[in-house]
Design an enzyme around this catalytic site. Sequence first.
Site, PDB file in Angstrom:
ATOM      1  N   ASP A   1     -20.059  44.922  60.555  1.00 19.62           N
ATOM      2  CA  ASP A   1     -19.380  44.544  61.789  1.00 19.62           C
ATOM      3  C   ASP A   1     -17.882  44.391  61.548  1.00 19.62           C
ATOM      4  OD1 ASP A   1     -19.866  42.338  60.158  1.00 19.62           O
ATOM      5  OD2 ASP A   1     -20.443  40.995  61.789  1.00 19.62           O
TER       6      ASP A   1
ATOM      7  N   ASP B   1     -13.603  41.428  56.187  1.00 18.18           N
ATOM      8  CA  ASP B   1     -12.617  40.346  56.242  1.00 18.18           C
ATOM      9  C   ASP B   1     -12.035  40.164  54.829  1.00 18.18           C
ATOM     10  OD1 ASP B   1     -11.258  38.077  57.169  1.00 18.18           O
ATOM     11  OD2 ASP B   1     -12.983  36.764  56.971  1.00 18.18           O
TER      12      ASP B   1
ATOM     13  N   PHE C   1      -9.985  35.279  65.286  1.00 16.17           N
ATOM     14  CA  PHE C   1     -11.445  35.187  65.181  1.00 16.17           C
ATOM     15  C   PHE C   1     -12.022  35.834  66.428  1.00 16.17           C
ATOM     16  CE2 PHE C   1     -15.661  33.456  65.584  1.00 16.17           C
ATOM     17  CZ  PHE C   1     -16.119  33.591  64.283  1.00 16.17           C
ATOM     18  N   VAL C   2     -12.753  36.928  66.247  1.00 18.77           N
ATOM     19  CA  VAL C   2     -13.216  37.701  67.394  1.00 18.77           C
ATOM     20  C   VAL C   2     -14.729  37.560  67.598  1.00 18.77           C
ATOM     21  CG1 VAL C   2     -11.335  39.372  67.238  1.00 18.77           C
ATOM     22  CG2 VAL C   2     -13.460  39.804  66.001  1.00 18.77           C
TER      23      VAL C   2
ATOM     24  N   ASP D   1     -20.487  37.015  66.444  1.00 21.94           N
ATOM     25  CA  ASP D   1     -20.845  35.728  67.044  1.00 21.94           C
ATOM     26  C   ASP D   1     -19.850  34.614  66.760  1.00 21.94           C
ATOM     27  OD1 ASP D   1     -21.403  35.441  64.248  1.00 21.94           O
ATOM     28  OD2 ASP D   1     -22.615  33.686  64.760  1.00 21.94           O
TER      29      ASP D   1
ATOM     30  N   ARG E   1     -22.808  37.327  70.971  1.00 20.35           N
ATOM     31  CA  ARG E   1     -23.070  38.652  70.391  1.00 20.35           C
ATOM     32  C   ARG E   1     -23.281  39.699  71.478  1.00 20.35           C
ATOM     33  NH1 ARG E   1     -23.954  37.936  64.858  1.00 20.35           N
ATOM     34  NH2 ARG E   1     -25.062  36.062  64.234  1.00 20.35           N
TER      35      ARG E   1
HETATM   36  P1  5GP Z   1     -16.224  39.300  54.155  1.00 25.48           P
HETATM   37  O1  5GP Z   1     -15.543  40.626  54.313  1.00 25.48           O
HETATM   38  O2  5GP Z   1     -15.238  38.163  54.193  1.00 25.48           O
HETATM   39  O3  5GP Z   1     -17.116  39.228  52.959  1.00 25.48           O
HETATM   40  O4  5GP Z   1     -17.257  39.028  55.299  1.00 25.48           O
HETATM   41  C1  5GP Z   1     -17.182  39.474  56.550  1.00 25.48           C
HETATM   42  C2  5GP Z   1     -18.098  38.613  57.401  1.00 25.48           C
HETATM   43  O5  5GP Z   1     -17.352  37.466  57.871  1.00 25.48           O
HETATM   44  C3  5GP Z   1     -18.508  39.348  58.627  1.00 25.48           C
HETATM   45  O6  5GP Z   1     -19.721  40.049  58.443  1.00 25.48           O
HETATM   46  C4  5GP Z   1     -18.619  38.227  59.665  1.00 25.48           C
HETATM   47  O7  5GP Z   1     -19.911  37.649  59.615  1.00 25.48           O
HETATM   48  C5  5GP Z   1     -17.626  37.196  59.212  1.00 25.48           C
HETATM   49  N1  5GP Z   1     -16.349  37.281  59.996  1.00 25.48           N
HETATM   50  C6  5GP Z   1     -15.126  37.527  59.509  1.00 25.48           C
HETATM   51  N2  5GP Z   1     -14.200  37.542  60.490  1.00 25.48           N
HETATM   52  C7  5GP Z   1     -14.864  37.313  61.639  1.00 25.48           C
HETATM   53  C8  5GP Z   1     -14.462  37.229  63.022  1.00 25.48           C
HETATM   54  O8  5GP Z   1     -13.300  37.363  63.420  1.00 25.48           O
HETATM   55  N3  5GP Z   1     -15.453  36.989  63.930  1.00 25.48           N
HETATM   56  C9  5GP Z   1     -16.759  36.818  63.571  1.00 25.48           C
HETATM   57  N4  5GP Z   1     -17.636  36.586  64.546  1.00 25.48           N
HETATM   58  N5  5GP Z   1     -17.177  36.894  62.282  1.00 25.48           N
HETATM   59  C10 5GP Z   1     -16.238  37.144  61.327  1.00 25.48           C
END
Ligand code: 5GP
Length: 179
Positions: free
Chosen positions: A98, A101, A151-152, A158, A164
């Site tokens: 999705d 980050d 934060f989206v 979600d 969602r």
């Molecule tokens: P990372 O890249 O930090 O390991 O993990 C990414 C996860 O962080 C995504 O799958 C999601 O669950 C969560 N996440 C990061 N930024 C956002 C955001 O802006 N909105 C939402 N809903 N989840 C986010």
Amino acid sequence: MYGDVAEILYSREQIDERVKELAAQITGVYQDRDLTVAVTLTGAFIFAADLVRHLPNSVRITFVRASSYRDAEEPQQVPQLDIPELGFDGRHVLIVEDIVDTGRTAVALIDAFRERGAASVRVCSFLDKTSRREVDVDVEFIGFTLTGSPFVVGYGLDRANRYRNLPFVGVLKPEVING
Ligand code: 5GP
């Protein structure tokens, strides 16, 4: 639910258009090879459902879970993975996320599929939050790159397991976020 949204960043129409373009890009890379699509739960379920329906390839689909926890030994969050044993040896694995980050989930998944003998491993993420990256990761297919680090929610993403089902991607009103 709609009243909680402060701003729409990507509309349903923009998303539909972009998903089609991404699918064409993916097909261009894989040609007619068989694909194993590994969808990260729960956030990528809507994106993946739309994306795979635009792929002409023969596709196997599996769902993977990555939950972050703090390891006592490690200062950073380490994703704990739950990957079904579908058999990945010699397969072309496309990880569908999705949002990327920090990049830690993507890196952990790439390593896991390589360890399982995949012939190739690539990442397709609906969103990319480049400004928050903590580890180096190659995300080959990207839907949209977010500017800044909002934060989206929506289109699978979600907040506390809600929003969602919004058909677009947006940001919540501050009063909703702060309770
Ligand atoms: P990372 O890249 O930090 O390991 O993990 C990414 C996860 O962080 C995504 O799958 C999601 O669950 C969560 N996440 C990061 N930024 C956002 C955001 O802006 N909105 C939402 N809903 N989840 C986010």
